[in-house]
Design a protein around this motif. Structure first.
Motif, PDB file in Angstrom:
ATOM      1  N   PRO A  71       0.833  -1.219   0.000  1.00 50.11           N
ATOM      2  CA  PRO A  71       0.000   0.000   0.000  1.00 50.11           C
ATOM      3  C   PRO A  71       0.858   1.255   0.000  1.00 50.11           C
ATOM      4  O   PRO A  71       2.020   1.236   0.411  1.00 50.11           O
ATOM      5  CB  PRO A  71      -0.814  -0.123   1.292  1.00 50.11           C
ATOM      6  CG  PRO A  71       0.037  -0.971   2.186  1.00 50.11           C
ATOM      7  CD  PRO A  71       0.693  -1.967   1.274  1.00 50.11           C
ATOM      8  N   THR A  72       0.286   2.340  -0.453  1.00 51.46           N
ATOM      9  CA  THR A  72       0.957   3.637  -0.420  1.00 51.46           C
ATOM     10  C   THR A  72       0.702   4.294   0.931  1.00 51.46           C
ATOM     11  O   THR A  72      -0.386   4.193   1.484  1.00 51.46           O
ATOM     12  CB  THR A  72       0.429   4.541  -1.556  1.00 51.46           C
ATOM     13  OG1 THR A  72       0.761   3.938  -2.810  1.00 51.46           O
ATOM     14  CG2 THR A  72       1.042   5.931  -1.486  1.00 51.46           C
ATOM     15  N   ILE A  73       1.729   4.958   1.452  1.00 46.99           N
ATOM     16  CA  ILE A  73       1.627   5.591   2.771  1.00 46.99           C
ATOM     17  C   ILE A  73       1.293   7.064   2.624  1.00 46.99           C
ATOM     18  O   ILE A  73       1.891   7.778   1.809  1.00 46.99           O
ATOM     19  CB  ILE A  73       2.957   5.456   3.545  1.00 46.99           C
ATOM     20  CG1 ILE A  73       3.385   3.990   3.640  1.00 46.99           C
ATOM     21  CG2 ILE A  73       2.828   6.086   4.929  1.00 46.99           C
ATOM     22  CD1 ILE A  73       2.403   3.089   4.348  1.00 46.99           C
ATOM     23  N   LEU A  74       0.328   7.539   3.416  1.00 47.24           N
ATOM     24  CA  LEU A  74       0.011   8.960   3.480  1.00 47.24           C
ATOM     25  C   LEU A  74       0.420   9.466   4.857  1.00 47.24           C
ATOM     26  O   LEU A  74      -0.081   8.987   5.875  1.00 47.24           O
ATOM     27  CB  LEU A  74      -1.483   9.209   3.272  1.00 47.24           C
ATOM     28  CG  LEU A  74      -1.939  10.660   3.467  1.00 47.24           C
ATOM     29  CD1 LEU A  74      -1.336  11.559   2.402  1.00 47.24           C
ATOM     30  CD2 LEU A  74      -3.460  10.762   3.476  1.00 47.24           C
ATOM     31  N   VAL A 131       5.627   6.780  -0.477  1.00 49.32           N
ATOM     32  CA  VAL A 131       5.188   7.694   0.577  1.00 49.32           C
ATOM     33  C   VAL A 131       4.671   8.997  -0.031  1.00 49.32           C
ATOM     34  O   VAL A 131       5.331   9.592  -0.888  1.00 49.32           O
ATOM     35  CB  VAL A 131       6.340   7.996   1.560  1.00 49.32           C
ATOM     36  CG1 VAL A 131       5.869   8.942   2.668  1.00 49.32           C
ATOM     37  CG2 VAL A 131       6.884   6.701   2.160  1.00 49.32           C
ATOM     38  N   GLN A 132       3.502   9.423   0.411  1.00 45.98           N
ATOM     39  CA  GLN A 132       2.899  10.672  -0.038  1.00 45.98           C
ATOM     40  C   GLN A 132       2.652  11.585   1.157  1.00 45.98           C
ATOM     41  O   GLN A 132       2.538  11.122   2.294  1.00 45.98           O
ATOM     42  CB  GLN A 132       1.561  10.413  -0.749  1.00 45.98           C
ATOM     43  CG  GLN A 132       1.664   9.574  -2.015  1.00 45.98           C
ATOM     44  CD  GLN A 132       0.296   9.284  -2.616  1.00 45.98           C
ATOM     45  OE1 GLN A 132      -0.723   9.320  -1.928  1.00 45.98           O
ATOM     46  NE2 GLN A 132       0.271   8.991  -3.904  1.00 45.98           N
ATOM     47  N   VAL A 133       2.571  12.876   0.891  1.00 51.04           N
ATOM     48  CA  VAL A 133       2.220  13.847   1.928  1.00 51.04           C
ATOM     49  C   VAL A 133       1.075  14.714   1.400  1.00 51.04           C
ATOM     50  O   VAL A 133       0.881  14.827   0.194  1.00 51.04           O
ATOM     51  CB  VAL A 133       3.420  14.736   2.329  1.00 51.04           C
ATOM     52  CG1 VAL A 133       4.567  13.897   2.841  1.00 51.04           C
ATOM     53  CG2 VAL A 133       3.871  15.600   1.154  1.00 51.04           C
ATOM     54  N   ALA A 134       0.353  15.320   2.306  1.00 45.74           N
ATOM     55  CA  ALA A 134      -0.737  16.227   1.923  1.00 45.74           C
ATOM     56  C   ALA A 134      -0.198  17.647   1.921  1.00 45.74           C
ATOM     57  O   ALA A 134       0.021  18.237   2.985  1.00 45.74           O
ATOM     58  CB  ALA A 134      -1.907  16.082   2.893  1.00 45.74           C
TER      59      ALA A 134
END
Length: 282
Positions: free
Chosen positions: A48-51, A77-80
Motif C-alpha cells: 500500500p501507499t503511505i500517506l 510515501v505521499q504527503v498532503a
C-alpha cells in the motif's frame, strides 16, 4: 486501558524540556527538507501507499524520518501539501485531504495513513468517511494521538489547541464511532507531557514503546519499527481486516462462554460435595 507512566514533577519538567528541544530541531527541518524526496515516489507495487499526516503546528517534514524508514522498506510515501502548520479544524482538514486524495488514482494496494498527534484524529475521520472504500484506506497507524482528548487543552486560548478538549464536539464525535477502531494501530510512549490521558484506544491495536516525549517519539528507532509492523498488519483489504477482527471477537466470546461453563460446572460440583458432606454428618 494502557496509560503512560506518572513521573515526579522534576523528571516531568526535564522531559518537557527535552521534548520541546527536539520539536525546535524538527521545526528547522523544513529548511533542509523543503520538498518530498523523489525516491518516496518509488516503491513495491504490491504494498500500500503511505500517506503522512503531521500534528498541529507541524509541517510534514516532522515525519520525514518515518517516511524514509517506510520508503526503505519498499513503501511509496505521499504527503498532503497545502496544510501549512495544520491549524485548521479537524473536520475541515479531513475534508481537504479527502478531496485531494479523490482527485488522484487510488493505488492498486490501497493506502495506509501514518499520522502524528492531531493527524491521527484527521486519519480516523477519513476512515469513518471511507465507508464505501472509495479511497481504499486500509487503516491508520497513529502516533501519540489524543483519541480521548487532552484535558490540558481546556486551559489554552488557541482555538487550534482547544479542539483537543475531551468535551469538544470533534473529540466526542470521533470517540462515539468505534466501527473503524479495529483498523487502527495506536503507538505511544511511556511518558507524554501533552497527553497525560494517554493514546490508548478501545478496540484498536495499542503499542506502548519504551520512549518518552510527544515529539521525540517520532525520531526513535523503536517507533519506526512499530510503525512498519503496524502498516504490515493493516495492508490487507478492509473486508479482510474486518473479517479477521470478527474472528477475534468470536474466539474471545467462545472462550468466555467456555470459562463460564467451567465455572458453573465447578459450582455444581462444589454444591454436590457440600450436600454429600451434610448428609454424612446427619
Amino acid at each position: 486501558m494502557v496509560t503512560p507512566a506518572r513521573l515526579s514533577p522534576f523528571a516531568a519538567a526535564g522531559w518537557w524540556a527535552l521534548d520541546y528541544l527536539d520539536a525546535a530541531k524538527q521545526q528547522l527541518r523544513v529548511l533542509t527538507v523543503p520538498k518530498t524526496p523523489k525516491r518516496w515516489a518509488i516503491g513495491d507495487a504490491g504494498k500500500p501507499t503511505i500517506l503522512l499526516l503531521p500534528g498541529v503546528y507541524e509541517h510534514w517534514s516532522f515525519m520525514a524520518p518515518l517516511g524514509d524508514a517506510l520508503n526503505t522498506h519498499g513503501y511509496r510515501v505521499q504527503v498532503a501539501h497545502g496544510l501549512g502548520a495544520n491549524l485548521l479544524a479537524i473536520p475541515e482538514t479531513a475534508e481537504r485531504v479527502w478531496r485531494a486524495l479523490a482527485r488522484i488514482p487510488t493505488p492498486p494496494e490501497g493506502r495506509v495513513v501514518v499520522a502524528h498527534s492531531k493527524g491521527g484524529l484527521i486519519g480516523k475521520r477519513l476512515l469513518v468517511r471511507d465507508v464505501d472504500h472509495r479511497l481504499d484506506l486500509r487503516g491508520l497507524v497513529a502516533i501519540a494521538t489524543p483519541f480521548r482528548g487532552a484535558r490540558l487543552a481546556r486551559y489554552l486560548l488557541d482555538p487550534s489547541m482547544r479542539e483537543f478538549d475531551p468535551d469538544s464536539a470533534t473529540i466526542v464525535e470521533l470517540s462515539s464511532v468505534a466501527s473503524v477502531n479495529s483498523r487502527i494501530v495506536s503507538i505511544f510512549g511511556v511518558f507524554d507531557p501533552h497527553l497525560p490521558e494517554g493514546s490508548s484506544l478501545a478496540g484498536a491495536t495499542n503499542r506502548l514503546l519504551p520512549v518518552a516525549g510527544h515529539f521525540r517519539i517520532l525520531s526513535a528507532p523503536e517507533t519506526a519499527s512499530a510503525v512498519i509492523a503496524g502498516v504490515e498488519s493493516l495492508s490487507a483489504p478492509p473486508e479482510a481486516v474486518a473479517e479477521a477482527a470478527a474472528e477475534v471477537v468470536a474466539a474471545a466470546a467462545e472462550s468466555e462462554a467456555e470459562a463460564e461453563a467451567e465455572a458453573e460446572a465447578e459450582a455444581e460440583a462444589e454444591a454436590t460435595i457440600a450436600q454429600t458432606s451434610s448428609k454424612g454428618r446427619a
